[in-house]
Design a protein around this motif. Sequence first.
Motif, mmCIF file in Angstrom:
data_model
loop_
_atom_site.group_PDB
_atom_site.id
_atom_site.type_symbol
_atom_site.label_atom_id
_atom_site.label_comp_id
_atom_site.label_asym_id
_atom_site.label_seq_id
_atom_site.Cartn_x
_atom_site.Cartn_y
_atom_site.Cartn_z
ATOM 1 N N THR A 109 -2.091 35.389 -56.019
ATOM 2 C CA THR A 109 -1.841 34.026 -56.467
ATOM 3 C C THR A 109 -0.342 33.761 -56.559
ATOM 4 O OG1 THR A 109 -3.902 34.078 -57.713
ATOM 5 C CG2 THR A 109 -2.340 32.362 -58.289
ATOM 6 N N ALA A 110 0.431 34.736 -57.025
ATOM 7 C CA ALA A 110 1.881 34.553 -57.129
ATOM 8 C C ALA A 110 2.524 34.388 -55.754
ATOM 9 C CB ALA A 110 2.498 35.741 -57.868
ATOM 10 N N ASP A 111 2.035 35.135 -54.766
ATOM 11 C CA ASP A 111 2.575 34.995 -53.412
ATOM 12 C C ASP A 111 2.234 33.627 -52.830
ATOM 13 O OD1 ASP A 111 3.599 37.538 -53.548
ATOM 14 O OD2 ASP A 111 1.954 38.464 -52.414
ATOM 15 N N ALA A 112 1.012 33.189 -53.022
ATOM 16 C CA ALA A 112 0.615 31.865 -52.538
ATOM 17 C C ALA A 112 1.399 30.778 -53.250
ATOM 18 C CB ALA A 112 -0.889 31.662 -52.745
ATOM 19 N N GLN A 113 1.670 31.012 -54.525
ATOM 20 C CA GLN A 113 2.461 30.065 -55.299
ATOM 21 C C GLN A 113 3.876 29.953 -54.721
ATOM 22 O OE1 GLN A 113 3.405 31.159 -59.415
ATOM 23 N NE2 GLN A 113 2.061 29.445 -59.969
ATOM 24 N N ALA A 114 4.467 31.080 -54.349
ATOM 25 C CA ALA A 114 5.812 31.074 -53.779
ATOM 26 C C ALA A 114 5.848 30.269 -52.483
ATOM 27 C CB ALA A 114 6.286 32.507 -53.528
ATOM 28 N N GLY A 123 9.407 21.086 -51.558
ATOM 29 C CA GLY A 123 10.522 22.021 -51.403
ATOM 30 C C GLY A 123 11.223 22.335 -52.713
ATOM 31 N N VAL A 124 10.506 22.941 -53.656
ATOM 32 C CA VAL A 124 11.101 23.318 -54.936
ATOM 33 C C VAL A 124 12.232 24.309 -54.657
ATOM 34 C CG1 VAL A 124 10.663 24.428 -57.161
ATOM 35 C CG2 VAL A 124 8.922 22.971 -56.138
ATOM 36 N N PRO A 125 13.450 24.034 -55.124
ATOM 37 C CA PRO A 125 14.562 24.953 -54.876
ATOM 38 C C PRO A 125 14.272 26.345 -55.448
ATOM 39 C CG PRO A 125 15.351 22.883 -55.801
ATOM 40 C CD PRO A 125 13.863 22.854 -55.878
ATOM 41 N N ASP A 126 14.833 27.356 -54.786
ATOM 42 C CA ASP A 126 14.569 28.741 -55.183
ATOM 43 C C ASP A 126 14.983 29.017 -56.625
ATOM 44 O OD1 ASP A 126 13.393 29.541 -52.812
ATOM 45 O OD2 ASP A 126 15.314 30.031 -51.894
ATOM 46 N N ALA A 127 16.098 28.464 -57.054
ATOM 47 C CA ALA A 127 16.558 28.704 -58.424
ATOM 48 C C ALA A 127 15.559 28.135 -59.434
ATOM 49 C CB ALA A 127 17.932 28.085 -58.632
ATOM 50 N N GLU A 128 15.057 26.938 -59.159
ATOM 51 C CA GLU A 128 14.086 26.322 -60.068
ATOM 52 C C GLU A 128 12.760 27.078 -60.052
ATOM 53 O OE1 GLU A 128 11.580 22.171 -60.404
ATOM 54 O OE2 GLU A 128 13.539 22.130 -59.410
ATOM 55 N N ALA A 129 12.300 27.460 -58.860
ATOM 56 C CA ALA A 129 11.046 28.202 -58.754
ATOM 57 C C ALA A 129 11.170 29.562 -59.440
ATOM 58 C CB ALA A 129 10.671 28.382 -57.285
ATOM 59 N N ALA A 130 12.315 30.218 -59.277
ATOM 60 C CA ALA A 130 12.526 31.518 -59.922
ATOM 61 C C ALA A 130 12.534 31.364 -61.433
ATOM 62 C CB ALA A 130 13.830 32.134 -59.429
ATOM 63 N N ALA A 131 13.150 30.290 -61.928
ATOM 64 C CA ALA A 131 13.170 30.058 -63.373
ATOM 65 C C ALA A 131 11.755 29.827 -63.902
ATOM 66 C CB ALA A 131 14.064 28.864 -63.688
ATOM 67 N N ARG A 132 10.946 29.079 -63.156
ATOM 68 C CA ARG A 132 9.557 28.848 -63.564
ATOM 69 C C ARG A 132 8.770 30.151 -63.602
ATOM 70 N NH1 ARG A 132 7.312 23.744 -60.023
ATOM 71 N NH2 ARG A 132 8.980 22.290 -60.498
ATOM 72 N N GLY A 134 10.120 33.145 -63.976
ATOM 73 C CA GLY A 134 10.772 34.129 -64.839
ATOM 74 C C GLY A 134 11.398 35.275 -64.067
ATOM 75 N N THR A 135 11.998 34.989 -62.918
ATOM 76 C CA THR A 135 12.635 36.022 -62.111
ATOM 77 C C THR A 135 13.940 35.463 -61.525
ATOM 78 O OG1 THR A 135 12.270 37.575 -60.305
ATOM 79 C CG2 THR A 135 11.340 35.386 -60.024
ATOM 80 N N THR A 136 14.622 36.248 -60.722
ATOM 81 C CA THR A 136 15.873 35.784 -60.113
ATOM 82 C C THR A 136 15.572 35.076 -58.791
ATOM 83 O OG1 THR A 136 16.222 37.805 -58.854
ATOM 84 C CG2 THR A 136 17.106 37.742 -61.107
ATOM 85 N N ALA A 137 16.537 34.292 -58.329
ATOM 86 C CA ALA A 137 16.369 33.560 -57.073
ATOM 87 C C ALA A 137 16.236 34.517 -55.889
ATOM 88 C CB ALA A 137 17.535 32.600 -56.857
ATOM 89 N N ASP A 138 17.003 35.613 -55.902
ATOM 90 C CA ASP A 138 16.909 36.589 -54.812
ATOM 91 C C ASP A 138 15.533 37.240 -54.772
ATOM 92 O OD1 ASP A 138 19.465 36.092 -53.987
ATOM 93 O OD2 ASP A 138 20.352 37.770 -55.115
#
Length: 161
Positions: A109-114, A123-132, A134-138
């Motif tokens: 589910t997390a992979d599909a979410q990404a 196109g949710v930006p990587d920084a925002e998606a990572a914050a949602r 709880g991880t880093t953008a990289d």
Amino acid sequence: MTVAALYEVARAGRIHLRPGRPAANLMLDTLRQVLAELAAEQGPVGEDLTAAEHLPDPAPGPYEIVRARTVRAAAAKASLHTGPADDVAASPARLELLLDAVRDGALSTADAQALAWHHISGGVPDAEAAARAGTTADAWQRRRSRALARLTASLQPEAAA
């Protein structure tokens, strides 16, 4: 247009070759040429309005609307879609692909979410998606890249065989 057609017909000199009533022949030839020019301006010869009945309607029908709503509800339940409703209504096939991959076990589910957040939800930006998440953008980019590779591999015909 009529005067120009009359001039062209008279100038062609075919009137004198036909016996009897040259004025009537001139008028009929002129009329034929004017009608041909008008038809050429309107479109191909022989095309009629019945062709318009077979043109597809660009608006989604009732089936497509219900299908899009069903897919959106399933995607919302799996936290795959966060964008506007018209986004899914326009193309529910992408979300269906991700939902099927999760159901078949090809993606978590997390992979599909990404993938959904990046490719479908505006196109949710990587920084925002990572914050949602709880991880880093990289880390989020790596997860998305690996998830895309797994999804692509699961869709290959030789992977299914």
